[in-house]
Write a protein that holds these residues in place. Structure first.
Motif, PDB file in Angstrom:
ATOM      1  N   LYS A  45     -13.555  10.473   4.673  1.00 51.54           N
ATOM      2  CA  LYS A  45     -14.343  10.578   4.711  1.00 51.54           C
ATOM      3  C   LYS A  45     -14.030   8.662   3.355  1.00 51.54           C
ATOM      4  CE  LYS A  45     -16.838  13.946   3.206  1.00 51.54           C
ATOM      5  NZ  LYS A  45     -17.348  15.590   2.246  1.00 51.54           N
ATOM      6  N   LYS A  46     -15.151   7.315   3.588  1.00 51.35           N
ATOM      7  CA  LYS A  46     -14.671   6.839   3.961  1.00 51.35           C
ATOM      8  C   LYS A  46     -15.145   6.906   2.334  1.00 51.35           C
ATOM      9  CE  LYS A  46     -15.540   1.771   4.004  1.00 51.35           C
ATOM     10  NZ  LYS A  46     -16.604   1.021   4.078  1.00 51.35           N
ATOM     11  N   ASN A  47     -14.153   6.213   0.941  1.00 50.27           N
ATOM     12  CA  ASN A  47     -13.891   6.002  -0.322  1.00 50.27           C
ATOM     13  C   ASN A  47     -14.853   4.724  -0.674  1.00 50.27           C
ATOM     14  OD1 ASN A  47     -14.048   6.414  -3.076  1.00 50.27           O
ATOM     15  ND2 ASN A  47     -11.290   6.163  -3.033  1.00 50.27           N
ATOM     16  N   LEU A  48     -16.573   5.472  -0.951  1.00 50.93           N
ATOM     17  CA  LEU A  48     -16.831   4.184  -1.613  1.00 50.93           C
ATOM     18  C   LEU A  48     -17.352   3.386  -2.949  1.00 50.93           C
ATOM     19  CD1 LEU A  48     -20.411   6.296  -0.675  1.00 50.93           C
ATOM     20  CD2 LEU A  48     -18.713   4.887   0.571  1.00 50.93           C
ATOM     21  N   LEU A  49     -16.300   4.737  -3.362  1.00 50.84           N
ATOM     22  CA  LEU A  49     -15.964   3.980  -5.227  1.00 50.84           C
ATOM     23  C   LEU A  49     -14.478   3.103  -5.130  1.00 50.84           C
ATOM     24  CD1 LEU A  49     -16.399   7.074  -7.167  1.00 50.84           C
ATOM     25  CD2 LEU A  49     -17.783   5.259  -6.978  1.00 50.84           C
ATOM     26  N   ALA A  50     -13.629   2.460  -3.787  1.00 50.50           N
ATOM     27  CA  ALA A  50     -13.049   2.029  -3.147  1.00 50.50           C
ATOM     28  C   ALA A  50     -12.711   0.667  -4.026  1.00 50.50           C
ATOM     29  CB  ALA A  50     -12.495   2.055  -1.939  1.00 50.50           C
ATOM     30  N   THR A  51     -11.610   0.190  -4.802  1.00 51.50           N
ATOM     31  CA  THR A  51     -11.637  -1.413  -4.890  1.00 51.50           C
ATOM     32  C   THR A  51     -10.865  -1.850  -4.985  1.00 51.50           C
ATOM     33  OG1 THR A  51      -9.877  -1.084  -6.864  1.00 51.50           O
ATOM     34  CG2 THR A  51     -12.596  -0.412  -7.618  1.00 51.50           C
ATOM     35  N   SER A  52     -10.572  -3.501  -4.600  1.00 51.59           N
ATOM     36  CA  SER A  52      -9.460  -4.388  -3.586  1.00 51.59           C
ATOM     37  C   SER A  52      -8.443  -3.978  -4.968  1.00 51.59           C
ATOM     38  CB  SER A  52     -10.012  -5.861  -4.288  1.00 51.59           C
ATOM     39  OG  SER A  52     -10.265  -6.022  -6.067  1.00 51.59           O
ATOM     40  N   ASP A  53      -7.972  -3.145  -6.292  1.00 47.85           N
ATOM     41  CA  ASP A  53      -7.133  -2.996  -6.382  1.00 47.85           C
ATOM     42  C   ASP A  53      -6.397  -1.694  -4.965  1.00 47.85           C
ATOM     43  OD1 ASP A  53      -6.571  -5.049  -8.443  1.00 47.85           O
ATOM     44  OD2 ASP A  53      -7.673  -3.255  -9.795  1.00 47.85           O
ATOM     45  N   ASP A  54      -7.151  -0.811  -4.711  1.00 48.23           N
ATOM     46  CA  ASP A  54      -7.237   0.230  -3.865  1.00 48.23           C
ATOM     47  C   ASP A  54      -6.288  -0.158  -2.531  1.00 48.23           C
ATOM     48  OD1 ASP A  54      -7.315   2.277  -5.999  1.00 48.23           O
ATOM     49  OD2 ASP A  54      -9.664   1.835  -5.537  1.00 48.23           O
ATOM     50  N   GLU A  55      -7.203  -1.683  -2.152  1.00 48.51           N
ATOM     51  CA  GLU A  55      -7.098  -2.014  -1.043  1.00 48.51           C
ATOM     52  C   GLU A  55      -5.999  -3.100  -1.015  1.00 48.51           C
ATOM     53  OE1 GLU A  55     -10.819  -4.766  -0.405  1.00 48.51           O
ATOM     54  OE2 GLU A  55     -11.445  -2.957   0.137  1.00 48.51           O
ATOM     55  N   ASP A  56      -5.147  -3.861  -2.161  1.00 49.01           N
ATOM     56  CA  ASP A  56      -3.816  -3.524  -1.753  1.00 49.01           C
ATOM     57  C   ASP A  56      -2.986  -2.662  -2.338  1.00 49.01           C
ATOM     58  OD1 ASP A  56      -5.256  -6.533  -1.573  1.00 49.01           O
ATOM     59  OD2 ASP A  56      -5.598  -6.773  -3.317  1.00 49.01           O
ATOM     60  N   ALA A  57      -3.130  -1.553  -2.088  1.00 47.21           N
ATOM     61  CA  ALA A  57      -2.046  -0.387  -3.372  1.00 47.21           C
ATOM     62  C   ALA A  57      -1.299  -0.465  -1.984  1.00 47.21           C
ATOM     63  CB  ALA A  57      -2.708   0.204  -2.555  1.00 47.21           C
ATOM     64  N   PHE A  58      -1.641  -0.957  -0.471  1.00 48.15           N
ATOM     65  CA  PHE A  58      -0.358  -0.321   0.118  1.00 48.15           C
ATOM     66  C   PHE A  58       0.697  -2.118   0.204  1.00 48.15           C
ATOM     67  CE2 PHE A  58       1.320  -2.567   4.268  1.00 48.15           C
ATOM     68  CZ  PHE A  58       2.077  -1.815   4.418  1.00 48.15           C
ATOM     69  N   ASP A  59       0.358  -3.215  -0.339  1.00 48.96           N
ATOM     70  CA  ASP A  59       1.457  -4.372  -1.065  1.00 48.96           C
ATOM     71  C   ASP A  59       2.811  -4.124  -1.755  1.00 48.96           C
ATOM     72  OD1 ASP A  59      -0.231  -6.018   1.354  1.00 48.96           O
ATOM     73  OD2 ASP A  59      -0.956  -6.494   0.100  1.00 48.96           O
ATOM     74  N   GLU A  60       2.102  -3.232  -2.999  1.00 44.10           N
ATOM     75  CA  GLU A  60       2.922  -2.770  -3.841  1.00 44.10           C
ATOM     76  C   GLU A  60       3.648  -1.546  -3.305  1.00 44.10           C
ATOM     77  OE1 GLU A  60       2.964  -5.010  -6.215  1.00 44.10           O
ATOM     78  OE2 GLU A  60       1.317  -6.210  -6.120  1.00 44.10           O
ATOM     79  N   GLU A  61       3.786  -1.091  -2.002  1.00 44.44           N
ATOM     80  CA  GLU A  61       4.561   0.055  -1.674  1.00 44.44           C
ATOM     81  C   GLU A  61       5.847  -0.358  -1.824  1.00 44.44           C
ATOM     82  OE1 GLU A  61       4.642   3.624   1.479  1.00 44.44           O
ATOM     83  OE2 GLU A  61       3.092   2.185   2.100  1.00 44.44           O
ATOM     84  N   PRO A  62       6.783   0.344  -3.168  1.00 41.52           N
ATOM     85  CA  PRO A  62       8.039   0.262  -2.733  1.00 41.52           C
ATOM     86  C   PRO A  62       8.507   0.230  -1.787  1.00 41.52           C
ATOM     87  CG  PRO A  62       7.471   2.424  -3.946  1.00 41.52           C
ATOM     88  CD  PRO A  62       6.603   1.935  -3.617  1.00 41.52           C
ATOM     89  N   ILE A  63       9.387  -0.431  -1.085  1.00 44.50           N
ATOM     90  CA  ILE A  63      11.168  -0.042  -0.805  1.00 44.50           C
ATOM     91  C   ILE A  63      11.730  -0.372  -0.807  1.00 44.50           C
ATOM     92  CG2 ILE A  63      11.945  -1.253   1.784  1.00 44.50           C
ATOM     93  CD1 ILE A  63       9.185  -2.842   1.852  1.00 44.50           C
ATOM     94  N   TRP A  64      12.824   1.345  -0.227  1.00 51.98           N
ATOM     95  CA  TRP A  64      14.495   1.924  -1.372  1.00 51.98           C
ATOM     96  C   TRP A  64      15.235   1.448   0.033  1.00 51.98           C
ATOM     97  CZ3 TRP A  64      13.770   4.109  -5.993  1.00 51.98           C
ATOM     98  CH2 TRP A  64      12.138   3.861  -5.787  1.00 51.98           C
ATOM     99  N   LEU A  65      16.269   1.357  -1.250  1.00 52.87           N
ATOM    100  CA  LEU A  65      17.354   0.494  -0.367  1.00 52.87           C
ATOM    101  C   LEU A  65      18.321   2.081  -0.514  1.00 52.87           C
ATOM    102  CD1 LEU A  65      20.430  -0.001   1.368  1.00 52.87           C
ATOM    103  CD2 LEU A  65      20.984  -0.835  -1.383  1.00 52.87           C
ATOM    104  N   THR A  66      19.209   3.084   0.295  1.00 51.97           N
ATOM    105  CA  THR A  66      19.719   4.515   0.301  1.00 51.97           C
ATOM    106  C   THR A  66      21.349   4.378   0.633  1.00 51.97           C
ATOM    107  OG1 THR A  66      17.604   5.924   0.650  1.00 51.97           O
ATOM    108  CG2 THR A  66      19.935   7.091   0.808  1.00 51.97           C
ATOM    109  N   VAL A  67      22.176   4.756  -0.474  1.00 48.39           N
ATOM    110  CA  VAL A  67      23.515   4.301   0.127  1.00 48.39           C
ATOM    111  C   VAL A  67      24.012   5.637  -0.454  1.00 48.39           C
ATOM    112  CG1 VAL A  67      25.527   3.623  -1.342  1.00 48.39           C
ATOM    113  CG2 VAL A  67      23.257   2.055  -1.282  1.00 48.39           C
ATOM    114  N   SER A  68      24.885   6.406   0.493  1.00 47.20           N
ATOM    115  CA  SER A  68      25.203   7.750   1.048  1.00 47.20           C
ATOM    116  C   SER A  68      27.075   7.782   0.569  1.00 47.20           C
ATOM    117  CB  SER A  68      24.656   8.174   2.665  1.00 47.20           C
ATOM    118  OG  SER A  68      25.330   9.651   2.643  1.00 47.20           O
ATOM    119  N   THR A  69      27.555   8.766   0.408  1.00 45.76           N
ATOM    120  CA  THR A  69      29.105   8.053  -0.338  1.00 45.76           C
ATOM    121  C   THR A  69      29.741   9.376   0.841  1.00 45.76           C
ATOM    122  OG1 THR A  69      28.340   8.742  -2.519  1.00 45.76           O
ATOM    123  CG2 THR A  69      28.553   6.780  -1.783  1.00 45.76           C
ATOM    124  N   LYS A  70      30.559   9.413   0.504  1.00 48.61           N
ATOM    125  CA  LYS A  70      31.384  10.454   0.983  1.00 48.61           C
ATOM    126  C   LYS A  70      31.995  11.374   0.109  1.00 48.61           C
ATOM    127  CE  LYS A  70      33.611   7.799   4.415  1.00 48.61           C
ATOM    128  NZ  LYS A  70      34.726   6.198   4.743  1.00 48.61           N
TER     129      LYS A  70
END
Length: 413
Positions: A45-70
């Motif tokens: 279903k399409k969210n009829l209450l979606a705003t511009s902030d919800d549409e721009d949520a993907f731009d704020e999705e975080p990217i992580w650096l993972t460091v694996s140690t011995k």
């Protein structure tokens, strides 16, 4: 992916391949955008209450650096996050709300924020200044702490009282790493002497006013603004007793060049400052999104930390270790004696002690109840000779294995 030999061979001066980081960042962003479009297209279903902030949520999705140690980076969980300076700041929203938690008295630091030298762009972002004493008094309950957490986007803590904040703010702040207070240094910077050392801090002057910054050794308004700007823009490192550490370094809406630059800077700073053993202890570097798997950037060829941890296959030491392991496994095996042998031993003990056996007890019980005694079921006798032979054979094999292991160790020495 082929492992990078440069980092494994040169632990003191590693070289990270920028092209590999750029390719990994580009592939990750493309995958995240594709997954986001598929998720939106497959929505029931399409969210009829979606705003511009919800549409721009993907731009704020975080990217992580993972460091694996011995080996583990830390022995215990550290609630005081570390800071890594990035080429491209993480938080640049001009409307963000900042809460500054200071030592007592708060009036001295409020005057710094309200001073004319304090930049206006940061004055409107620092919406609250509160000291540790009033924080404990005003925000005691869990509901009030949750309300405070929702009122501000970023929390900064004076590094002199940062270790007291977990008890004052509770699990509403420290159950996750999203809004843990970031340590900042807001004390006066001491000048250096002729020999290059810092001068000793003068004692507090009790004759000053409460709002006087000199009485609390506070920094200048310009220095405070600089500390706040660096803390807000930095990447935070929360160490835990684990072999994996995640650091937020970018957002999904950024250009590939910015993501790659932040990943490279964060990887170098994290390993050099926070990983014991530095590059020799690193097993791999990865990048990932919130809902994606890890994408490798660099993998080491050496899965060990010290050269002494490696034993070549086929060597005398390896054979001795294998023989010792086999001997240990053989010694841990216990022969199955069987129920008949146990019952015979118990019967001999009862006869030696002069106690009545089970047949006598049943006969006595039947006599009292006027019932005929029920005959015991016959149990087949166990083959004790066969069992003794198996035990002797196992003991002989065990002695032979121990002798071979001892001989191999003597040859190596």
């Amino acid at each position: 992916m082929a492992p990078s030999k440069e980092v494994a061979v040169k632990p003191d001066g590693p070289t990270i391949d920028p092209d590999q980081i750029f390719k990994a960042s580009k592939a990750l962003l493309a995958h995240m955008k594709k997954a986001s479009k598929e998720k939106a297209a497959n929505a029931d279903k399409k969210n009829l209450l979606a705003t511009s902030d919800d549409e721009d949520a993907f731009d704020e999705e975080p990217i992580w650096l993972t460091v694996s140690t011995k080996r583990h980076i830390a022995e215990a969980r550290n609630l005081k996050p570390g800071k890594i300076t990035l080429p491209h700041p993480l938080r640049t929203d001009p409307e963000m709300s900042i809460c500054l938690i200071t030592a007592e008295p708060q009036r001295a630091y409020k005057n710094l924020v309200a001073a004319d030298d304090f930049p206006a762009e940061w004055r409107k972002r620092v919406t609250r200044v509160i000291d540790i004493g009033k924080l404990k008094t005003k925000y005691r309950s869990y509901e009030s702490q949750r309300k405070l957490r929702g009122e501000h986007d970023v929390f900064l803590g004076d590094d002199r009282i940062i270790t007291r904040l977990p008890q004052a703010l509770g699990k509403s702040f420290y159950k996750s790493t999203a809004k843990r207070p970031i340590p900042v240094t807001i004390t006066a910077r001491l000048p250096k002497t002729a020999d290059g050392k810092r001068a000793k801090r003068a004692k507090k002057n009790g004759g000053g006013k409460e709002g006087d910054a000199a009485t609390v050794n506070a920094c200048t308004p310009v220095q405070l603004a600089g500390e706040i700007e660096r803390a807000v823009a930095a990447a935070l490192v929360n160490l835990a007793p684990s072999a994996h550490t995640d650091v937020r370094v970018a957002c999904a809406g950024w250009p590939v060049e910015h993501v790659a630059a932040n990943v490279e800077a964060a990887a170098r700073a994290l390993v050099e400052r926070f990983v014991p053993g530095k590059w020799r202890n690193v097993r791999g570097l990865y990048v990932k999104g919130s809902e994606t798997t890890t994408l490798p950037v660099w993998l080491t060829e050496e899965l060990w930390l010290e050269e002494s941890d490696v034993v070549p296959d086929g060597s005398d030491k390896a054979k001795a270790l294998l023989a010792a392991k086999a001997a240990k496994e053989a010694s841990s095996e216990k022969p199955n004696i069987g129920k008949k042998r146990k019952s015979l031993g118990e019967q001999q003990e009862t006869e030696a002690e002069g106690k009545p056996d089970r047949a006598e007890k049943k006969a006595k019980k039947a006599k009292t109840t006027n019932k005929a005694p029920v005959a015991d079921k016959k149990v087949p006798e166990g083959d004790d000779a066969k069992l003794d032979k198996e035990i002797s054979e196992r003991k002989a094999a065990l002695k032979k294995q121990k002798k071979a292991a001892k001989k191999a160790l003597e040859v190596e020495v």
